[in-house]
Write an enzyme that holds these catalytic residues in place. Sequence first.
Site, short mmCIF file in Angstrom:
data_model
loop_
_atom_site.label_atom_id
_atom_site.label_comp_id
_atom_site.label_asym_id
_atom_site.label_seq_id
_atom_site.Cartn_x
_atom_site.Cartn_y
_atom_site.Cartn_z
N LYS A 124 0.67 -1.19 -0.07
CA LYS A 124 -0.06 0.11 0.10
C LYS A 124 0.82 1.18 -0.09
O LYS A 124 0.55 2.25 -0.78
CB LYS A 124 -0.95 -0.08 1.24
CG LYS A 124 -2.06 -0.78 1.21
CD LYS A 124 -3.39 -0.50 0.83
CE LYS A 124 -4.04 -1.56 0.17
NZ LYS A 124 -4.72 -2.52 1.17
N LYS A 204 -7.32 -12.04 -10.96
CA LYS A 204 -8.48 -12.42 -10.01
C LYS A 204 -9.45 -11.69 -10.36
O LYS A 204 -9.64 -10.46 -10.14
CB LYS A 204 -7.78 -12.29 -8.66
CG LYS A 204 -8.41 -12.76 -7.53
CD LYS A 204 -7.82 -12.57 -6.25
CE LYS A 204 -8.88 -12.73 -4.92
NZ LYS A 204 -8.31 -12.51 -3.49
N LYS A 207 -13.61 -6.25 -8.06
CA LYS A 207 -14.51 -4.98 -8.42
C LYS A 207 -13.26 -4.28 -8.94
O LYS A 207 -13.44 -3.50 -9.98
CB LYS A 207 -14.95 -4.50 -7.22
CG LYS A 207 -16.20 -5.15 -6.78
CD LYS A 207 -17.54 -4.26 -6.97
CE LYS A 207 -18.61 -5.47 -6.62
NZ LYS A 207 -19.72 -5.03 -6.10
#
Length: 337
Positions: A124, A204, A207
């Site tokens: 991140k 994968k 969304k």
Amino acid sequence: MRYHSFCGVFVTMTTRVFSGFRPTGRQHIGNYFGTIRNCLQLQEEYDCFYCVVDLHALTTLDNTVTLQEDIHNMVLDWLAAGIDPNKCVVFVQSHVPEVTELHMLLSMVTPLSWLLRVPTFKEKVRMHPQNVNYGLVGYPVLMTSDIALYKGEVVPVGEDQLPHLELAREIVRRFNSIFGEVFPEPQAKLTEFPMIIGLDGTEKMSKSADNYIEIGAAPEDIRKKIGIAFTDPARKYRGDPGHPEICNVFTLHKMFTSGRILEIERECRNAGIGCTDCKKMLAESVIEYFGPFRERRLELESRPEYVDEVVRDGARRASRIARETLSEVKAAMNLLP
Ligand code: TRP
């Protein structure tokens, strides 16, 4: 406490399962096979707590505009899929605020160095260097608090969550060794279902990759989405023989059209069917597979207060345990007069 027939004898089922899910709105096929089906099985055998982790979502959200809608749609999909509030506790993380207090207390026994080396954190930081907030560093401590607050013993997770769970075990061990045995050490239970690749045939299903099919999608949308899905990358023309082993549409057929899988494989290999026909068949299989789910969802949608009732009752049941654990923790830490 619930009872379970085991070899004809009734035994108490007290093993507690805790799992948290980020509020991602309407669920897709990847969520269904990777998570929901697993939860359906576990609710039959364990004392399950299923929690929508809205506070965790805040660590990476730019805004919260759709948060309530996402929570609602996710819980609605769970319920329509068969998650049964009479068998498990379904609730929203922030509705039981004790978790934030436990987060604070556990943060005191968590060395910062442990948090800074978590792979998802480092990832991140690399991806969003401008949004490395204090909450993000503490993400695994909040996750540990979720599990520990409800004395979770078994935690069903995907492989990506294993480092978080290992950290949870270390934090719990550290707490117990300093203040006495308060928490059980949670065990990971790996989800066995293989990862589902999205309609792009490479990533994968998710969304964020925009390669998904929602399980509650209208038949027309399912046909449209599958119609433009990627197939066998080595097959250029309709007359070329296909290679099912490298075709993601074929992989999906194995899940949805298993009864005709040998025929599909043969017809693909000898170019008896083209990719367009093959995808049309897949769309119809998916539509049929989720037919009962769509009906049940529509039924539940006609009772708009139902989801709220379920999560309110879930929070009430979760709160009782949360308050007890937190008192134990405070007593152990000498925070009570
Ligand atoms: N970290 C998990 C995820 O990103 C979500 C989560 C939060 C969780 N608290 C949890 C999972 C407790 C298992 C147990 O998917």
